[in-house]
Every structure is written in structure tokens, then in C-alpha cells.
Design a protein around this motif. Sequence first.
Motif, PDB file in Angstrom:
ATOM      1  N   ASN A  75       0.818  -1.225   0.000  1.00 12.14           N
ATOM      2  CA  ASN A  75       0.000   0.000   0.000  1.00 12.14           C
ATOM      3  C   ASN A  75       0.848   1.270   0.000  1.00 12.14           C
ATOM      4  O   ASN A  75       0.311   2.380  -0.002  1.00 12.14           O
ATOM      5  CB  ASN A  75      -0.939   0.013   1.213  1.00 12.14           C
ATOM      6  CG  ASN A  75      -2.027  -1.040   1.092  1.00 12.14           C
ATOM      7  OD1 ASN A  75      -2.422  -1.400  -0.019  1.00 12.14           O
ATOM      8  ND2 ASN A  75      -2.506  -1.547   2.216  1.00 12.14           N
ATOM      9  N   ASP A  76       2.163   1.116   0.001  1.00 16.42           N
ATOM     10  CA  ASP A  76       3.092   2.252   0.010  1.00 16.42           C
ATOM     11  C   ASP A  76       3.539   2.536  -1.431  1.00 16.42           C
ATOM     12  O   ASP A  76       4.266   1.743  -2.032  1.00 16.42           O
ATOM     13  CB  ASP A  76       4.293   1.896   0.897  1.00 16.42           C
ATOM     14  CG  ASP A  76       5.347   2.999   0.959  1.00 16.42           C
ATOM     15  OD1 ASP A  76       5.319   3.921   0.110  1.00 16.42           O
ATOM     16  OD2 ASP A  76       6.211   2.929   1.853  1.00 16.42           O
ATOM     17  N   MET A  77       3.088   3.654  -1.978  1.00 18.87           N
ATOM     18  CA  MET A  77       3.365   3.951  -3.385  1.00 18.87           C
ATOM     19  C   MET A  77       4.858   4.148  -3.671  1.00 18.87           C
ATOM     20  O   MET A  77       5.325   3.856  -4.760  1.00 18.87           O
ATOM     21  CB  MET A  77       2.574   5.190  -3.830  1.00 18.87           C
ATOM     22  CG  MET A  77       1.073   4.950  -3.915  1.00 18.87           C
ATOM     23  SD  MET A  77       0.632   3.567  -5.016  1.00 18.87           S
ATOM     24  CE  MET A  77      -0.077   2.388  -3.877  1.00 18.87           C
ATOM     25  N   SER A  78       5.604   4.614  -2.678  1.00 21.60           N
ATOM     26  CA  SER A  78       7.045   4.794  -2.900  1.00 21.60           C
ATOM     27  C   SER A  78       7.741   3.434  -3.014  1.00 21.60           C
ATOM     28  O   SER A  78       8.693   3.266  -3.783  1.00 21.60           O
ATOM     29  CB  SER A  78       7.672   5.627  -1.779  1.00 21.60           C
ATOM     30  OG  SER A  78       7.551   4.973  -0.534  1.00 21.60           O
ATOM     31  N   PHE A  79       7.245   2.444  -2.271  1.00 17.98           N
ATOM     32  CA  PHE A  79       7.788   1.086  -2.370  1.00 17.98           C
ATOM     33  C   PHE A  79       7.425   0.479  -3.726  1.00 17.98           C
ATOM     34  O   PHE A  79       8.255  -0.162  -4.374  1.00 17.98           O
ATOM     35  CB  PHE A  79       7.241   0.217  -1.232  1.00 17.98           C
ATOM     36  CG  PHE A  79       7.729  -1.214  -1.281  1.00 17.98           C
ATOM     37  CD1 PHE A  79       9.025  -1.531  -0.918  1.00 17.98           C
ATOM     38  CD2 PHE A  79       6.884  -2.239  -1.690  1.00 17.98           C
ATOM     39  CE1 PHE A  79       9.482  -2.842  -0.966  1.00 17.98           C
ATOM     40  CE2 PHE A  79       7.327  -3.553  -1.740  1.00 17.98           C
ATOM     41  CZ  PHE A  79       8.632  -3.851  -1.376  1.00 17.98           C
ATOM     42  N   ARG A  80       6.203   0.709  -4.169  1.00 17.90           N
ATOM     43  CA  ARG A  80       5.779   0.212  -5.485  1.00 17.90           C
ATOM     44  C   ARG A  80       6.650   0.803  -6.588  1.00 17.90           C
ATOM     45  O   ARG A  80       7.009   0.126  -7.550  1.00 17.90           O
ATOM     46  CB  ARG A  80       4.322   0.586  -5.752  1.00 17.90           C
ATOM     47  CG  ARG A  80       3.341  -0.124  -4.860  1.00 17.90           C
ATOM     48  CD  ARG A  80       2.560  -1.183  -5.585  1.00 17.90           C
ATOM     49  NE  ARG A  80       1.325  -1.385  -4.896  1.00 17.90           N
ATOM     50  CZ  ARG A  80       0.125  -1.297  -5.425  1.00 17.90           C
ATOM     51  NH1 ARG A  80      -0.012  -1.015  -6.698  1.00 17.90           N
ATOM     52  NH2 ARG A  80      -0.949  -1.499  -4.710  1.00 17.90           N
TER      53      ARG A  80
END
Length: 232
Positions: A75-80
Motif C-alpha cells: 500500500n506504500d506507493m514509494s515502495f511500489r
Amino acid sequence: MGILKILIIVTNINTYAIGNLETGLWLSELTHLYHEAKEKGYEITIASPNGGNVPIDPESLKRFTLDEVSKQYWNDMSFRALLENSKSLNEVESESFDLVYLAGGHGTMYDFPDNETMQSIIRNQYEAGSMIGAICHGVGGLLNVKLSNGDYLIKDKKITGFNWFEESLAKRKKEVPFNLEAGLIERGSDYRKAFIPMTSNVVVDRNLITGQNPFSSKEMAKVIMRELGKLK
């Protein structure tokens, strides 16, 4: 020693060679180690054979397989964004790392075993005394690694990885390109598996650490952090 450096290698493959089934990285086999390393302030590099996008096996995103740690990162866009822009192995080949970790997922069965750059990275780091970790199907990336003396790295080493009965339980025996358990034994390794399939099993042989399946992800991360702590 300064900040420890970790290289996590993941797959670029998103489908099986036969049929239309999707595959990729098994998310928890990345997230647990990533989380523990991040908590410690270690420097983490995510790389793949070709660089760029890392596909995620949709099975690993289902409600009964997506644990809290994995859900948090998914759910973490920076991780995606990190997973969409992995470095290529060629970019990191000349760097030094304290740990090289091969995350799993069925996709790795296609782009890990015969990748010569990956073999070179693993051999060089292992012989320099760095730690090598691999989990589940990611262990297949160790199959063809030869040391400078010509021996297979895994020869006579205590090791584990996704076994053939677990492949039956996963209903993927007809899709996979080879039998990982048989391949590990064929290379002369001292293969170990959990008494009960699909339960956590982590095997340590000096600076080689392997995990059997996705259910080993949490324990694998803890064991690796414990062993890395001895380097500091």
C-alpha cells in the motif's frame, strides 16, 4: 564497519512458459527482509536480471497470503515505485555487498538459474566472505553457481528450498520448468526440508542461508539479521 549493504535480487518474469498463468516475485519473500533491513538502517539495493519492472505473483497478494508487513509495503506507493524501477544486475555487478539475497516466486525459475551475471555476483561475494541468502524458488539461482575451484557452490552445503511435494500443493507441477528439490540434490547439496510441508524452515551453513517456502519469510529475515549482526 559502517552501514551494511544489502543486494536483493528479484525476477522480471511475469508468466509461466506454458499456459497463461501469471507469476512473478512472491511479495512476502521480499518485504520481510526489506522491512528488517530498513529498520536497522542498512543500505538496500533492489535489482533484477534486466532491471526495470518487477512483476508480483497475484497469488501472493491474496487475502490469505498477504500478511500485515507485506500489505503495509504493497500500500506504500514509494515502495511500489522501487519495484517498477529495479536496477539491472549489470549495474551492480562491480559493487560490494554484505548480503546478496535471492527472493523467490516461480518467475525466478526462468531468469535466475542460467544468468551468468548473477552467478558472477554470487561467487565473488561469497568468496569474499559476504553472506548469501536465498528463499523458496529463489534458491534456484544458486544451482549453477561455481566457485573459483570449479566446484558448485552448493556442493556438500546444508540447504533448503521449495520441495516437489509443495509444488503439488501449489498446483504448479505441470507449469514449472524443472524440479528444484531434485536439482539441488543432483548438485550434491545436503538438502533439508521441514517435516511438515508449507511450514517455516531456515537452514544456515556458515555464510549461506536458505529458506524453504513463503512461510519461512519472517524467520528468514530474523535469522539473516542475526547473522549479519555478527559482522558488525
